[in-house]
Design an enzyme around this catalytic site. Sequence first.
Site, short mmCIF file in Angstrom:
data_model
loop_
_atom_site.label_atom_id
_atom_site.label_comp_id
_atom_site.label_asym_id
_atom_site.label_seq_id
_atom_site.Cartn_x
_atom_site.Cartn_y
_atom_site.Cartn_z
N ASP A 83 -10.56 10.52 22.00
CA ASP A 83 -10.77 9.78 23.25
C ASP A 83 -12.25 9.68 23.58
OD1 ASP A 83 -10.65 12.62 23.72
OD2 ASP A 83 -10.65 12.20 25.87
N GLU A 150 -9.73 15.09 25.25
CA GLU A 150 -10.74 16.14 25.43
C GLU A 150 -11.58 15.91 26.67
OE1 GLU A 150 -14.86 17.86 24.88
OE2 GLU A 150 -14.20 15.78 25.11
#
Length: 491
Positions: A83, A150
């Site tokens: 991400d 994350e």
Amino acid sequence: MEKRMQHVTNRLRPERLWWYFEELSRIPRCSENTQGVIRFIEDFARERNLRFRKDGASNIVLLRPASEGMEHMPRVALQSHVDMVCEKNRGSRHDFRKDPISLRIEGEWMKAENTTLGADNGIGVAAMLAVLEDQTLSTGPIECLFTTDEEIGLIGAFELDPSMIEGKILINLDTGELGVIYIGCAGGKDTHMTLPLSLKEAPGDMWFGELRIGGLTGGHSGAEIHLGRANALKCMGRALFHIGKQVPFFLYSLTGGDKLNAIPREVCAKVAVEKANAEKTRRAFLEYCEILQNEYKGVDPGFSCDAVDCSAHVRIFDEASTEALVNLLMIIPHGVLSMSRSMDGLVQTSTNLASVSHENGLVVLHMSHRSSLDGALDWVGDVHSAIAKTFGAEILQNNRYAPWTPDPDSELARCAARAIRKVTGKEPKVTAVHAGLECGVLKEKCGLMDAISIGPTLRGLHSPDEMVHIPGVEIFWNILLETLNAVYGER
């Protein structure tokens, strides 16, 4: 000279790493929207007949088989998160849910058009895909772990099924300083403060104005918090407090900031004052902005502000709510709170006032805190709890993760240091980082014996100024390969 990067990745080296980075840049992958990139990785594995496993959090592990004669060697895990932080400049029409990132090259740097670039951690992901497909490498078995979400609290790492990882050696590829080996990082937690508002009918004969601060540099709330850049919310709090010493006013809207791990770059406050005080309010705001511009001119040269008319509003915050909100912006801490006593130049404890918004009679403020000491991390949370109690606000604290404690005897760090010397001819720096990394969580969860984090040079993380140094990516790639050689060469 600037040029758009469309189908020109073959001009950059290493060619396949850059090719995969461009492919990733076409796939929407904001936190909580990573299904597309996970499918891309699954398809990559199927096309190459690579074994892979996926857990309930959509973390995915691909296995590169050992080269002939190296099957007995222990597995090494490479790891990056899929991400990215999705930030854009005001006025940008980019839709992160469907639009590809528009890449461009300026000299030796790659950037994006008015958005974050996604090199954090897209370069690491691309490097792992390039390792997986490169048939010229001689290695033991390698596990490539791609984690999700994350950027919003290490969620993928926390929810990882530990049975997916068999290796005991971890090389994380999520740092932004070439030639630096990280062996530790800060822990973190988030605070969400909710303040109830009392509303009232707007009196007659009022001027309604919109006060804006923008153009700030912002950046990563961990890696760049020590640079002393302006926080748009703190600046607006100071400006509003200054106005209140001269002119009575009411707030009826206050919004700014976005991501918990980004220093806020923009804020908008809407105020109501008696028409007779309209010009005095505007002048007081702009004059104080000049003070702020001068204060931050060395780190925020793009600092801008304006005060414009806006349409009348029926409901406004009453005197007590307006005062409480302005005082909160003044009192809530932001920035570096202490420096490490064991590592020169390393921030030990910090906090970021990240965003403010309001809806349905409630104002919500979001803060993120970091520290390399568990006790200090709890202390920062307690400070915010005390502030909330004083103002009658509700508080929620979550997403806590422990610091990754440095191991000065790391054999893996010694292997990486030799690799850096060989590739660059320079002495590496072995240290810890104030930003949060997944290494500590993964070490504890998967029983890893040794871990490091390395990466290329990145700048402007978590902001539309994000960029990656193109020549440094090739050096990083060579350091990664030499580190693997050093690890397997000693087994």
